[in-house]
Write a protein that holds these residues in place. Sequence first.
Motif, short mmCIF file in Angstrom:
data_model
loop_
_atom_site.label_atom_id
_atom_site.label_comp_id
_atom_site.label_asym_id
_atom_site.label_seq_id
_atom_site.Cartn_x
_atom_site.Cartn_y
_atom_site.Cartn_z
N VAL A 77 0.84 -1.21 0.00
CA VAL A 77 0.00 0.00 0.00
C VAL A 77 0.87 1.25 0.00
CG1 VAL A 77 -1.67 1.32 1.38
CG2 VAL A 77 -2.01 -1.11 0.99
N GLY A 78 1.99 1.22 0.73
CA GLY A 78 2.90 2.37 0.74
C GLY A 78 3.52 2.61 -0.62
N ALA A 79 3.95 1.54 -1.28
CA ALA A 79 4.56 1.68 -2.61
C ALA A 79 3.52 2.15 -3.63
CB ALA A 79 5.18 0.35 -3.04
N ALA A 80 2.34 1.54 -3.61
CA ALA A 80 1.30 1.95 -4.55
C ALA A 80 0.85 3.38 -4.29
CB ALA A 80 0.11 1.00 -4.45
N GLY A 81 0.71 3.73 -3.04
CA GLY A 81 0.30 5.10 -2.70
C GLY A 81 1.34 6.12 -3.11
N LEU A 137 11.90 4.36 2.00
CA LEU A 137 12.84 3.85 0.99
C LEU A 137 12.61 4.50 -0.37
CD1 LEU A 137 13.06 0.06 1.86
CD2 LEU A 137 14.87 1.78 2.03
N LEU A 138 11.35 4.72 -0.72
CA LEU A 138 11.06 5.34 -2.01
C LEU A 138 11.36 6.84 -2.01
CD1 LEU A 138 7.80 3.47 -2.96
CD2 LEU A 138 10.04 3.24 -4.03
N SER A 139 11.29 7.47 -0.85
CA SER A 139 11.57 8.90 -0.81
C SER A 139 13.07 9.20 -0.73
CB SER A 139 10.85 9.56 0.37
OG SER A 139 11.40 9.10 1.59
N ALA A 140 13.87 8.21 -0.34
CA ALA A 140 15.31 8.45 -0.19
C ALA A 140 15.99 8.71 -1.53
CB ALA A 140 15.96 7.25 0.51
#
Length: 133
Positions: free
Chosen positions: A30-34, A83-86
């Motif tokens: 859900v975090g990755a999709a969001g 992780l995606l924002s880094a």
Amino acid sequence: MSGSGVRPARPPMAARVAAYIGLAVLGVAVGAAGSLVQAAWFPLGLLLALLGAAALFYGGLRATGTQLGVVAPAAGWVAAVLLLSAGRPEGDGVFAGGLGEIVFLLGGTVLAVMCATMTRLPQPGGSTGRLGK
């Protein structure tokens, strides 16, 4: 004997651990999709991403009946979003920066805290807490 106040047995420890691990994996998804949706379809994508996170957090609470049912998916969600924002050393990242990303990060965190601090769910067949009854 239906009114004897006997509570149903708790699920085995392995089943509870598997449920929490499954909720954490759902939190990552859900975090990755969001992260992808909120930037792609900006105002409505942000709302959709936050609604998905809220549904997962509250669903974890309802499914397990414990605050750990919120913490497990929230931990997966936070891990995926951080992780995606880094970004990478080359400068590539999922988040481009801006108000939408900040609202997504803070909004998801606030939703997780709200669900984790909700009152505990009533136990079936439990007492009312009144003495003498």
